[in-house]
Scaffold this motif. Sequence first.
Motif, PDB file in Angstrom:
ATOM      1  N   UNK A 270       8.046 -49.831 -26.012  1.00 39.17           N
ATOM      2  CA  UNK A 270       8.766 -48.399 -25.597  1.00 39.17           C
ATOM      3  C   UNK A 270       7.504 -47.668 -25.152  1.00 39.17           C
ATOM      4  N   UNK A 271       7.342 -46.339 -24.816  1.00 43.53           N
ATOM      5  CA  UNK A 271       6.314 -45.490 -24.547  1.00 43.53           C
ATOM      6  C   UNK A 271       6.652 -43.983 -24.461  1.00 43.53           C
ATOM      7  N   UNK A 272       5.704 -43.177 -25.078  1.00 44.33           N
ATOM      8  CA  UNK A 272       5.953 -41.871 -25.307  1.00 44.33           C
ATOM      9  C   UNK A 272       4.667 -41.254 -25.141  1.00 44.33           C
ATOM     10  N   UNK A 273       4.380 -39.885 -24.691  1.00 42.82           N
ATOM     11  CA  UNK A 273       5.494 -39.229 -23.889  1.00 42.82           C
ATOM     12  C   UNK A 273       5.037 -39.320 -22.374  1.00 42.82           C
ATOM     13  N   UNK A 274       6.086 -39.409 -21.639  1.00 43.78           N
ATOM     14  CA  UNK A 274       5.676 -39.055 -20.021  1.00 43.78           C
ATOM     15  C   UNK A 274       5.830 -37.532 -19.667  1.00 43.78           C
ATOM     16  N   UNK A 275       4.909 -37.396 -18.808  1.00 42.79           N
ATOM     17  CA  UNK A 275       5.004 -35.815 -18.308  1.00 42.79           C
ATOM     18  C   UNK A 275       5.585 -36.180 -16.805  1.00 42.79           C
ATOM     19  N   UNK A 276       6.479 -35.080 -16.618  1.00 39.30           N
ATOM     20  CA  UNK A 276       7.203 -35.128 -15.355  1.00 39.30           C
ATOM     21  C   UNK A 276       6.161 -34.742 -14.240  1.00 39.30           C
ATOM     22  N   UNK A 277       4.980 -34.315 -14.450  1.00 41.25           N
ATOM     23  CA  UNK A 277       4.103 -33.886 -13.274  1.00 41.25           C
ATOM     24  C   UNK A 277       3.717 -35.008 -12.731  1.00 41.25           C
ATOM     25  N   UNK A 278       3.343 -36.103 -13.701  1.00 42.13           N
ATOM     26  CA  UNK A 278       2.664 -37.653 -13.397  1.00 42.13           C
ATOM     27  C   UNK A 278       3.356 -38.643 -13.448  1.00 42.13           C
ATOM     28  N   UNK A 279       4.692 -38.456 -13.889  1.00 43.80           N
ATOM     29  CA  UNK A 279       5.519 -39.773 -13.728  1.00 43.80           C
ATOM     30  C   UNK A 279       5.904 -40.052 -12.339  1.00 43.80           C
ATOM     31  N   UNK A 280       5.522 -41.412 -11.905  1.00 45.46           N
ATOM     32  CA  UNK A 280       5.628 -41.622 -10.559  1.00 45.46           C
ATOM     33  C   UNK A 280       6.688 -42.710 -10.241  1.00 45.46           C
TER      34      UNK A 280
END
Length: 475
Positions: A270-280
């Motif tokens: 699993x992973x955290x945290x993702x940022x909506x500006x960079x999630x591709x």
Amino acid sequence: MSNQKTIVTQEQIAHQYEYMQFISKMTAEKAQAYGHPLRAFTQTFGCQQNEADTQQIAGMLEEMGYEPADRAEDADVIVINTCAVREHAESRALGNVGALSHLKKARPDVTICLCGCMVQQEHIPEKIKKSYPQVDLVFGTHALWRFPELLYRSLTGDQRIFDTTGDASGYIAEGLPVLRDGGTKAWLSIMYGCNNFCTYCIVPYVRGRERSRASADIVRELEQLVSEGYKDITLLGQNVNSYGKDLEEQIDFSDLLEKLNAVSGDFLIRFMTSHPKDASHKLFDTMARCDKVAKQLHLPFQSGSDTILRRMNRGYTADHYRGLIAYAREKMPDITLSSDIIVGFPGETEEDFEQTRKLVEEVGFDMLFTFLYSKRSGTPAAKMEDDTPHAVKQARFERLLKTQDACVQARQDAYAGKRLRVLVDGHSKGTAYPLTARTEGGLLVCCAGDNLEIGTFAEVEIEKTSLRCLFGRSI
Ligand code: SAH
Ligand code: SF4
Ligand code: F3S
């Protein structure tokens, strides 16, 4: 700016191991005199990154001959690892430190250490110096790797020690010991710091600049964890989608996931945290393709209003966020989604808030973490006009909780009758469903049935649901 990070040399690390040995000799002598081993108590107030740091501190303490203590009263060394993200986290930590003054009076030889994000703020060391005389050693996030040396100086001198300096561009230290709890779950830091400077957030000021660990070091640590029997491994970073930007190696977060997915063994990543500006899209394609990568995404949107998002310096719009969710669901229809939200950001109007609430309804999250805005001194938002009364913010907060509970309950109910693969990870408080497990998406399942064993994967059928838990029986 991010490539100015300091890599702690192996020589410097070896030096810390020397201090660990000095202390280890001292603790062995004392243990003999006392007739019992010396003990250390650690306590964590912050996020998963903060917990991972505590595990590193605990690893160093173990190396120095301290056994873990369950209570501060029993300990010879106490380490309190603090958080600064909201005022509440700070006051809890300070309250606990305050309560230790009796202990220090009764047993002056106990060493009380305060570390982590809170103490890395400019105004805090002075406050500790003046108002918390029971604290012996204060060290910030940048000094974590020097803990053995600092503790040695504290134990052998009669001065209080403050080390909250350090280069804000940050350090990478490999090779320090880690003491994990030995269950099924493990944290694995892949990067440190943050460059985003969301206007409400203190993290970039107390954690320094974004810096990635070399992928070979991460792969090696994952292999180690898998060989020790860990099955549920969470990669940590404030914005994992920026992984690799500061490395010479040509690698991004999706490439790293591919590498980790190729490690042999039966485990979940699993992973955290993702940022909506960079999630591709590349990230979602990779997640969909990699069988060991859990179909789970924690993607905080913070606010559903574009005006507020702009003032938060988040770098995306609500529609961009909707697009990401749609793409992720297209590639992974069963994906579990969660988010963080801030209610009551300076200047938030009723309309702004409604947009947030509507987005919650529209997306249908499996889990949500909602926070009331907390003013952090030194951040740009602290200077913004904030004329919404606290009672209004509180009322919005409660309305949002209602909406979110209804959405989460609906998502939970949809699992009734379904068969899910889960990882059994512990004992529950109930008797009807005596074990706990996590779905691949990270949902909590209390389960019952024969042939369930902690640390193994199993198939369960969901018999009933509640807001926080699914209840399943093994098939
Ligand atoms: N790096 C992560 C979040 C780290 S802090 C990210 O960008 O998503 C975890 C959460 O705390 C944030 O997502 C935000 O919702 C909340 N938070 C941060 N600063 C806050 C503040 N000043 N007041 C209230 N909540 C805050
Ligand atoms: Fe804070 Fe924003 Fe960085 Fe997350 S991305 S740690 S919210 S500044
Ligand atoms: Fe985490 Fe709190 Fe620091 S959320 S990064 S421990 S300020």
